[in-house]
Design a protein around this motif. Structure first.
Motif, PDB file in Angstrom:
ATOM      1  N   SER A  50       0.786  -1.041  -0.006  1.00 15.07           N
ATOM      2  CA  SER A  50      -0.008  -0.029   0.014  1.00 15.07           C
ATOM      3  C   SER A  50       0.875   1.272   0.103  1.00 15.07           C
ATOM      4  O   SER A  50       0.474   2.308  -0.366  1.00 15.07           O
ATOM      5  N   GLY A  51       2.094   1.053   0.473  1.00 19.02           N
ATOM      6  CA  GLY A  51       2.921   2.276   0.652  1.00 19.02           C
ATOM      7  C   GLY A  51       2.673   3.136   1.738  1.00 19.02           C
ATOM      8  O   GLY A  51       3.355   4.177   2.256  1.00 19.02           O
ATOM      9  N   ASP A  52       1.848   2.876   2.737  1.00 26.84           N
ATOM     10  CA  ASP A  52       1.537   3.259   3.800  1.00 26.84           C
ATOM     11  C   ASP A  52       2.738   3.498   4.941  1.00 26.84           C
ATOM     12  O   ASP A  52       3.508   2.378   4.999  1.00 26.84           O
ATOM     13  N   MET A  53       2.874   4.473   5.508  1.00 19.80           N
ATOM     14  CA  MET A  53       3.952   4.586   6.449  1.00 19.80           C
ATOM     15  C   MET A  53       3.598   4.596   7.851  1.00 19.80           C
ATOM     16  O   MET A  53       2.425   4.865   8.229  1.00 19.80           O
ATOM     17  N   MET A  54       4.400   3.769   8.850  1.00 18.25           N
ATOM     18  CA  MET A  54       4.069   3.899  10.220  1.00 18.25           C
ATOM     19  C   MET A  54       5.347   4.142  11.017  1.00 18.25           C
ATOM     20  O   MET A  54       6.474   3.717  10.472  1.00 18.25           O
TER      21      MET A  54
END
Length: 345
Positions: A229-233
């Motif tokens: 997804s390319g989501d960052m955390m």
């Protein structure tokens, strides 16, 4: 005058050290050449691991087992050259083997035993900007002391056997264990994976580390990206253990008039007696492949004995094919007397 050894062992891990012990037992003048600064081989990468599968040996920490291997290997006082990488093996005009190392040193030997295991092991580094500034403090490629992780938040990057094994061991030491893997499932032994999945460990799949935050060698946060997804955390951590596998180097080249049959462009094809396709060059341990091969410590020790026996009869065709058992071998008379005196004190 050229100093010529009966056998030169390339590699100072379990197979190489037991080869040195056994060649000394057989009265052979022996040299070990090891690339790393210390003897012990791959066992040194896991000093806090418990070893259960060495015959007659109670469960023992890797660090202690490595020391025991070295002590045994030094029984007959072989010459040891550390911090040397063999670059080339050739034969001189007298048909002795000439081993040239990376620093230009030349070693002469009547026979060679290759015991380099998985090769020169170098952990694959974390490819994140400025990661080097945390190495040795809170970024670890090997684990030397589990106590440093007590009541800490520890992230482990990697989803293979070693990474999952470390995660499982840290469950009862760390405050929180977080395991990060690029894959959609952990690829370790099924029992270990189930143990982690049923524990309090936080498992982040399809994720990779893309940044580190902290000061003076102390990691505060790890930045993660979901690779789909390319989501960052961000995850707050105290320590990061990276286990992305190892780069390996088979260590040397051969002169044109020498040849070793290989499998998978790395392993030497031979037989259970330690023979390779080149007369006078023998092999032991993980580097050697043959039908019925046992890739365990016990297999490395058996390979070492067979390789030494083959080297001995290569040099002296009339020699006994095997050495006398240690309980009757005169080579241990003085040591036995000393040990018995110490026990009776």
């Amino acid at each position: 005058m050229t100093d010529i050894y009966d056998v030169t062992i390339i590699g100072g891990g379990p197979a190489g050290l037991f080869s040195a012990f056994y060649s000394g037992l057989r009265g052979m003048r022996t040299k070990i050449i090891e690339y790393q600064p210390k003897l012990g081989g791959k066992v040194l990468l896991y000093p806090e691991k418990m070893i259960w599968d060495a015959g007659g040996q109670p469960p023992v920490l890797g660090e202690l087992f490595a020391k025991q291997l070295v002590n045994q290997g030094m029984t007959f006082q072989p010459t040891v050259c550390t911090n040397e990488k063999v670059d080339l093996i050739e034969k001189d005009e007298n048909q002795n083997f000439l081993l040239t190392t990376h620093n230009g040193n030349k070693h002469y030997s009547k026979s060679v035993i290759v015991a380099i295991g998985g090769g020169i092991i170098q952990p694959r580094p974390l490819e994140v900007e400025a990661a080097d500034r945390f190495v040795g403090k809170t970024l670890h490629y090997t684990v030397n002391d589990l106590r440093q992780f007590r009541d800490k938040v520890v992230m482990i990057s990697g989803g293979g056997d070693s990474a999952v094994d470390w995660a499982a061991e840290l469950l009862y030491i760390a405050k929180q264990v977080i395991i990060v893997s690029r894959r959609d499932k952990l690829s370790a032994h099924e029992a270990l994976v189930k143990r982690l999945e049923s524990s309090s460990a936080k498992i982040l799949l399809n994720s990779r580390i893309c940044g580190l935050a902290g000061n003076e060698g102390m990691i505060d946060q790890v930045k993660l990206e979901n690779i789909h997804s390319g989501d960052m955390m961000m995850e707050e951590v105290d320590h990061l253990v990276v286990n992305h596998g190892y780069n390996r180097d088979s260590s040397f080249e051969l002169a044109e008039n020498l040849s070793l049959e290989m499998k998978d462009d790395y392993f030497y094809v031979g037989n259970a007696q330690g023979y390779t396709s080149e007369d006078g060059i023998f092999a032991a341990g993980d580097i050697l492949t043959y039908d019925g091969k046992i890739n365990l410590l016990v297999g490395a020790f058996q390979d070492a004995v067979n390789a030494v026996n083959s080297a001995k009869t290569y040099l002296e065709p009339s020699a006994e094919k095997v050495a006398m058992v240690s309980s009757h071998n005169k080579a241990f008379d003085e040591q036995n007397k000393k040990l018995i005196r110490e026990m009776l004190r």
